[in-house]
Design an enzyme around this catalytic site. Structure first.
Site, PDB file in Angstrom:
ATOM      1  CG  PHE A 135      -8.064  -5.398  -2.242  1.00  0.00           C
ATOM      2  CD1 PHE A 135      -8.254  -4.069  -1.901  1.00  0.00           C
ATOM      3  CD2 PHE A 135      -7.745  -5.695  -3.553  1.00  0.00           C
ATOM      4  CE1 PHE A 135      -8.141  -3.057  -2.845  1.00  0.00           C
ATOM      5  CE2 PHE A 135      -7.636  -4.704  -4.517  1.00  0.00           C
ATOM      6  CZ  PHE A 135      -7.821  -3.378  -4.153  1.00  0.00           C
ATOM      7  CG  PHE A 181     -16.768  -3.129   7.770  1.00  0.00           C
ATOM      8  CD1 PHE A 181     -15.527  -2.965   8.346  1.00  0.00           C
ATOM      9  CD2 PHE A 181     -16.921  -4.085   6.790  1.00  0.00           C
ATOM     10  CE1 PHE A 181     -14.449  -3.745   7.957  1.00  0.00           C
ATOM     11  CE2 PHE A 181     -15.860  -4.877   6.387  1.00  0.00           C
ATOM     12  CZ  PHE A 181     -14.621  -4.706   6.974  1.00  0.00           C
ATOM     13  CE  LYS A 185      -5.517  -2.418   1.604  1.00  0.00           C
ATOM     14  NZ  LYS A 185      -4.236  -3.097   1.766  1.00  0.00           N
ATOM     15  CB  CYS A 226      -4.138  -2.305   6.971  1.00  0.00           C
ATOM     16  SG  CYS A 226      -3.060  -3.609   6.364  1.00  0.00           S
ATOM     17  CB  ALA A 276     -21.249   0.297  17.904  1.00  0.00           C
ATOM     18  N   GLY A 277     -18.253  -0.550  18.793  1.00  0.00           N
ATOM     19  CA  GLY A 277     -17.432  -1.138  19.838  1.00  0.00           C
ATOM     20  C   GLY A 277     -16.121  -0.422  19.976  1.00  0.00           C
ATOM     21  CB  THR A 283      -0.916   0.002   1.223  1.00  0.00           C
ATOM     22  OG1 THR A 283      -1.672  -1.215   1.250  1.00  0.00           O
ATOM     23  CG2 THR A 283      -1.868   1.183   1.188  1.00  0.00           C
ATOM     24  NE  ARG A 298       1.236  -5.311  11.961  1.00  0.00           N
ATOM     25  CZ  ARG A 298       1.248  -5.369  10.633  1.00  0.00           C
ATOM     26  NH1 ARG A 298       2.111  -4.646   9.940  1.00  0.00           N
ATOM     27  NH2 ARG A 298       0.370  -6.144   9.997  1.00  0.00           N
ATOM     28  CE  LYS A 328       0.209   0.519   6.510  1.00  0.00           C
ATOM     29  NZ  LYS A 328       0.678   0.546   5.112  1.00  0.00           N
TER      30      LYS A 328
END
Length: 473
Positions: free
Chosen positions: A153, A253, A208, A264, A256-257, A122, A334, A267
């Protein structure tokens, strides 16, 4: 075809093994000799469901080998895939392209014949054009070493599936020959009906970062709605379900949380913002700063909710944290929201015990100040509050009745809104989650007050945790 895959971290190792699996002759290359040795022996340096078998089969076929030499790569490959990491620059939002540049500078002087150099990492828009100029000046074959961009992806936890059966393939090319070469590389996928989008390199590079920015925005949107729900006494899960029935929005997607993390999304949206500013269109993506801010705020709000549920003071409290990785089915920690919350609790004086099915070793390297347990029940022993922070399947399968017997107090914060709350409450647990109404009264104002008081207090831990060394591309 003869392929090289340069960079054998998460992306590169999976790509190399899968390309060998579909019939190509593949050489994987990395500067990390220990990693190369492990892969050559069939020992993946990371956890990814199904990858062990794919790697073993590729090695057994004789179509996959590994090396630390870019000279070997140059002589082997017709197509060279660049799969190295592009982390965030220290002290900047921009992407750090030093590894990409190092690959090109090390590979180009050894290129003996026409070939295609294909980036999968990316990168900021405009990278292909810059590398084309760089390679033309370094390679003996000059412009006959063509550059294309073919963004990845992959979803961690589904990387093998996403490589062998992707939902689309994007090729950023500048010639018909480059396009035809990539079509040969991915012939089995194209024959299976995978959509193939051939475009210019700039568009391919943008695909991307635009995709990740959209996903991040969707996640932060529903988390912003969770804040409103907390203030209004509404239920964000029901809200998300209702929104998801609209085909223009969709339910995926909208969970909520605790928010997103990993190597990825965070950043990438920052690098996208930085590059847009360089291009003079920073205002067009300024909303991504707010997306990032909302995401980071969910971590603070989760800590505040935990503090509220133990009476306003975390000092000396035994806290069990379920989950260390940034997502399930991975050992990647990470920018893990779960670890960010765990360390914040530690800094406020809590005795934190962390459990994770696969990420404990990496978590311990990143945050040795925390305590870890390989057993879930042991991690919860004597806890005054349990935080569910990574939605591993085994946490959904926990018997809350049995777990209630080992904790000091049956108090649960479901940081992922993924557990069956009614089942836990029926087992005697007090359960809360961001964006969900409390069982008794609305708690928006107390939560905001807790967040404000936290901001004014000093760090109570002995020391801050060291930074996690870069482990996977």
């Amino acid at each position: 075809m003869r392929l090289t895959v340069i960079g054998t971290g998460y992306l590169g190792a999976v790509h190399a093994a899968c390309m060998a699996g579909i019939g190509h002759d593949v050489l994987g290359v990395d500067v990390d000799a220990e990693k190369i040795t492990a892969l050559a022996e069939g020992r993946p340096p990371f956890y990814e469901p199904g990858f062990d078998d794919v790697l073993a089969q590729a090695l057994a076929s004789g179509r996959l080998r590994f090396s630390t030499s870019l000279r070997d790569a140059a002589s082997h490959g017709e197509v060279h895939f660049i799969c190295v990491g592009t982390p965030q620059q220290a002290g900047s939002q921009a992407a750090d392209l030093r590894c990409v540049d190092a690959v090109v500078e090390g590979l180009a002087p050894h290129l003996p014949a026409s070939c295609l150099v294909v980036g999968k990492s990316t990168v900021p828009v405009g990278t292909t054009e810059r590398l084309t100029t760089l390679i033309a000046g370094l390679a003996p074959v000059g412009v006959r070493a063509e550059v294309a961009w073919n963004p990845e992806f992959l979803r961690e936890g589904f990387a093998v599936e996403d490589t062998l059966r992707p939902d689309r393939l994007v090729a950023g090319v500048t010639s018909r020959e480059a396009d035809e070469t990539l079509c040969r590389v991915y012939a089995p996928m194209l024959e299976a009906g995978v959509p193939y989008i051939s475009t210019d390199p700039n568009t391919a590079e943008l695909v991307k970062v635009a995709a990740n920015s959209f996903l991040a925005t969707k996640i932060s949107f529903i988390n912003a709605m969770a804040e409103v729900c907390d203030a209004a006494g509404a239920d964000v899960v029901t809200l998300a379900d209702a929104l998801g029935h609209d085909a223009r929005i969709g339910r995926r997607f909208l969970n909520a949380g605790l928010g997103f993390g990993g190597g990825c999304l965070p950043k990438d949206i920052r690098a996208f913002t930085a590059r847009a500013q360089e291009l003079g269109v920073g205002s067009a993506v300024a909303f991504l700063d707010q997306v990032d801010e909302i995401n980071e705020r969910q971590r603070t709000r989760t800590v505040a909710l935990a503090r509220q549920m133990v009476g306003g003071d975390l000092t000396g409290r035994r806290v069990a944290v379920l989950g260390a990785t940034f997502k399930p089915n991975s050992d990647d920690v990470r920018d893990s929201p779960a670890l960010a919350v765990a360390t914040a609790l530690h800094r406020q004086g809590s005795d934190v015990r962390v459990h994770d099915p696969e990420g404990t070793a990496n978590a311990r390297l990143a945050h040795p100040e925390l305590r870890y347990s390989s057993d879930l029940v042991t991690a919860c022993q004597g806890a005054e509050i349990v935080l569910h922070l990574t939605e591993w399947g085994q946490y959904r399968d926990v018997d809350p009745v049995k777990l209630a017997r080992v904790v000091r107090k049956p108090v649960l914060v479901d940081g992922r809104n993924a557990l069956p709350h009614d089942t836990w409450r029926a087992a005697g647990w007090m359960v809360r989650a961001l964006g969900r109404p409390a069982s008794t009264a609305r708690a928006g104002e107390p939560l905001r007050a807790t967040i404000a008081s936290m901001a004014a207090e000093p760090d109570r831990s002995a020391a801050m945790a060291p930074a996690l060394p870069s482990g996977k591309e």
